[in-house]
Design an enzyme around this catalytic site. Sequence first.
Site, mmCIF file in Angstrom:
data_model
loop_
_atom_site.group_PDB
_atom_site.id
_atom_site.type_symbol
_atom_site.label_atom_id
_atom_site.label_comp_id
_atom_site.label_asym_id
_atom_site.label_seq_id
_atom_site.Cartn_x
_atom_site.Cartn_y
_atom_site.Cartn_z
ATOM 1 N N SER A 284 0.800 -1.225 0.000
ATOM 2 C CA SER A 284 0.000 0.000 0.000
ATOM 3 C C SER A 284 0.834 1.278 0.000
ATOM 4 C CB SER A 284 -0.957 0.016 1.198
ATOM 5 O OG SER A 284 -0.237 0.129 2.404
ATOM 6 N N HIS B 100 1.199 4.351 6.808
ATOM 7 C CA HIS B 100 0.635 5.197 5.752
ATOM 8 C C HIS B 100 1.065 6.642 5.940
ATOM 9 C CE1 HIS B 100 -2.854 2.360 4.352
ATOM 10 N NE2 HIS B 100 -1.658 1.946 3.977
ATOM 11 N N ASP C 22 -7.886 6.431 4.447
ATOM 12 C CA ASP C 22 -7.964 5.292 5.369
ATOM 13 C C ASP C 22 -9.195 5.245 6.253
ATOM 14 O OD1 ASP C 22 -5.548 4.352 4.435
ATOM 15 O OD2 ASP C 22 -4.371 5.214 6.072
#
Length: 184
Positions: A62, A101, A127
Amino acid sequence: MGLMDSLGLSGLAGGVQRMDKRQFLFQMLSFGMIVSSALMIWKGLMVVTGSESPIVVVLSGSMEPAFHRGDLLFLTNQDEPVRVGEIVVFKIEGRDIPIVHRVIKLHEKSNGTVKFLTKGDNNSVDDRGLYAPGQLWLTKKDIVGRARGFLPYVGMITIYMNEYPKLKYGILGLLALYVLVHRE
């Protein structure tokens, strides 16, 4: 010719039988020293970095192209304010595995608290779908650490051992066999 002979392990079996209690105790003490040293180093890193987990492995794609699956990240968690563009590792209530992230948006309240929104570089949406039910923003308490450096692909062994448990036990078995064969 027996199975032990065909595998070349007959000498090993005799060596294990000849190991006296003092040798065994010494081997266990040595192993205990290695484990306790590793734990002390880990705890020391926690204190120095201010992070409950100073090292994490990237488990998914990701964050590509910034980080790849298997990259080992070094984290700190100092009292600096979170900034847009910063890569953070955070935990979500009800999930065991932390997420790596990037912060994409800040929301500052009039009382001085700051909330933020994250997104994986390789993901098309933010998210909010990963957060706990009803949670729209992250806060400082959700942060495990901030990425400060990395070693590419060093964590792949961790991923392989989790995905293929037999590999983990095979490696442990080989290490035990090595210790038994190469003891003094």
